[in-house]
Design a protein around this motif. Structure first.
Motif, short mmCIF file in Angstrom:
data_model
loop_
_atom_site.label_atom_id
_atom_site.label_comp_id
_atom_site.label_asym_id
_atom_site.label_seq_id
_atom_site.Cartn_x
_atom_site.Cartn_y
_atom_site.Cartn_z
N HIS A 85 6.09 -18.76 39.57
CA HIS A 85 6.15 -18.99 41.01
C HIS A 85 6.13 -20.48 41.37
N ASP A 86 5.28 -21.25 40.73
CA ASP A 86 5.17 -22.66 41.08
C ASP A 86 6.47 -23.40 40.81
N ARG A 87 7.10 -23.09 39.69
CA ARG A 87 8.38 -23.71 39.36
C ARG A 87 9.45 -23.28 40.36
N ALA A 88 9.42 -21.99 40.75
CA ALA A 88 10.40 -21.50 41.73
C ALA A 88 10.24 -22.22 43.06
N VAL A 89 9.00 -22.40 43.50
CA VAL A 89 8.73 -23.11 44.75
C VAL A 89 9.22 -24.55 44.66
N GLU A 90 8.94 -25.19 43.52
CA GLU A 90 9.36 -26.59 43.32
C GLU A 90 10.88 -26.72 43.41
N HIS A 91 11.58 -25.82 42.77
CA HIS A 91 13.05 -25.91 42.78
C HIS A 91 13.64 -25.46 44.10
#
Length: 466
Positions: A85-91
């Protein structure tokens, strides 16, 4: 040497320079494109490898463009699916920087809508906090571009998400923001935002319909019908009219319910929405409750659905109901019980329809009698004695019949039965005509006649009518 050869030869130096530039650019585009499609092929077999490959495409672009935008979308979806999730939010935050200039406005709108739909489709509670972050980031990005239209559309999409998830507290917060955005500074509705306002009304009306707040729903329903500045999608009007029909049904206003369900069906049909089938069932239900003699499938709009297998059970049911064929009605209801009663709204109101047809059948059955047993009626109608007693009690209270129920003996005596009196009057009238006929045409030795025989012929006609 041809003219073409001469032109190439004479401008060879410049031509070679331009060719090398184009070749490098094309080569770069080909590398990016190949890397993108290679990543797509890896999605099923190696999702993490595909994510790395997509992000590699982003790194290859010297300036933000279509390939980087497409690759970020693919990477975000895979990351969200893999619970990164954190990577998805970042991208996703990086993706939003593309909407200002890197891609066209229409393309970015469509892509972000699809992305939010994908994120919202998850039923995992662990995804919920991240869903909110996606929406918050999108709304903030649109505010930064002063694009109020996109802000409204995204907030409406978020409101629909809370409605689907029955998150009514969160939904009410969104509704307040949306109403304020659709108003002028003085607090009145902004006519230029009528279409959005109707969408907000539709969501809010559904919320009050689901929570059983009929008073508030009626207020908003009437307000929505007064909006004249909008050109709404027919599906929106279908939702409003469907909720209006349910509201009228709860108030036992069958005629208004039938009218609203018909309008809802017409709008859903125009929108190509599958909900038209369910609303058509509600229309049939309302028609039976208002005891209409007009078959709801006789109109031009509904006729094509008369033989639709999805609606066949309700079609048969309304035909049996209108013909007072109680045993056929009961058989259809029992045979298609799971199908008909699967909808909570139909289940809530079908008992009233069944009570109506049983009441009519009972009145018709007891018309010639002044005394009968409850068991006799129960056997004829194929229902329980308790149900017979309940219907008779209702008819006595409603003064449709006058009688006394003897529960100990299981009998009922009718004091005044309008249908029975009418039949008795018909019998008396028939007997009087018979006596008159005898006195006119029988002088004791045979039939009385005259020269023309006209009177005798007239009486024959009268007897046939009787």
């Amino acid at each position: 040497m041809s003219d073409d050869d001469f032109m190439i030869e004479s401008d060879q130096e410049g031509y070679d320079f331009e060719y090398e530039d184009e070749g490098e650019e094309e080569s770069g585009d080909v590398d990016v494109e190949n890397k993108y499609y290679n990543a797509k092929q890896m999605k099923a077999s190696d999702p993490q490898g595909a994510i790395d490959e997509f992000l590699g495409v982003v790194g290859l672009e010297k300036e933000k463009g279509d390939w980087g935008f497409k690759s970020l979308k693919q990477a975000i979806k895979l990351e969200f699916k893999l619970k990164k999730h954190d990577r998805a939010v970042e991208h996703f935050e990086e993706l939003l920087t593309y909407i200002r200039s890197a891609v066209t406005r229409n393309y970015s709108e469509k892509s972000l809508n699809n992305m939010l739909d994908f994120i919202s489709s998850s039923n995992d509670e662990d995804d919920m906090p991240y869903m909110e972050r996606f929406y918050d980031m999108t709304l903030a990005a649109f505010q930064g571009t002063n694009n109020e239209r996109l802000w409204l559309k995204t907030n409406i999409k978020l409101a629909k998400l809370w409605l689907d998830r029955k998150e009514y507290a969160r939904l009410q917060k969104n509704i307040r923001l949306l109403h304020k955005a659709c108003q002028r500074p003085d607090g009145s509705d902004d006519p230029s935002k009528g279409t959005y306002l109707l969408e907000v009304y539709a969501i809010e009306i559904q919320m009050y319909s689901e929570t059983g707040n009929n008073k508030k729903m009626k207020e908003l329903y009437n307000q929505s019908l007064r909006v004249r500045s909008a050109v709404p999608h027919p599906r929106i009007m279908g939702i409003i009219r469907e909720c209006g029909g349910k509201m009228h049904m709860n108030e036992e206003n069958w005629k208004e319910a039938q009218s609203d369900f018909f309008e809802a069906f017409r709008n859903y049909d125009e929108a190509g929405s599958i909900q038209r089938i369910q609303v058509l069932k509600y229309l049939v239900l309302a028609s039976m409750l208002m005891k209409s003699e007009i078959n709801p499938f006789e109109s031009q709009e509904t006729k094509p659905y008369k033989s639709d297998p999805r609606i066949q059970a309700m079609t048969d049911l309304v035909e049996a109901y209108q013909r007072n064929e109680i045993h056929r009605y009961e058989l259809i209801l029992e045979t298609h019980k799971a199908e008909i009663l699967s909808d909570p709204f139909i289940r809530e109101h079908i008992d009233e329809v069944t009570r109506n047809i049983r009441t009519e059948a009972l009145l018709k059955l007891i018309a010639p009698f002044t005394r009968f047993t409850l068991d006799f009626i129960a056997r004829q109608l194929k229902i329980q004695v308790a149900e017979v007693q309940e219907i008779l009690g209702f008819l006595i209270l409603d003064k449709k019949i006058r009688g006394k129920i003897n529960q100990q003996k299981g009998t009922i005596e009718i004091e005044v039965n309008v249908d029975a009196e009418r039949m008795k009057a018909m019998k008396d009238w028939s007997a009087a005509l018979g006596a008159l006929s005898y006195s006119l045409f029988n002088d004791g030795d045979g039939f009385k006649s005259d020269d023309t025989g006209l009177m005798s012929s007239g009486m024959d006609v009268g007897r046939r009518r009787m």
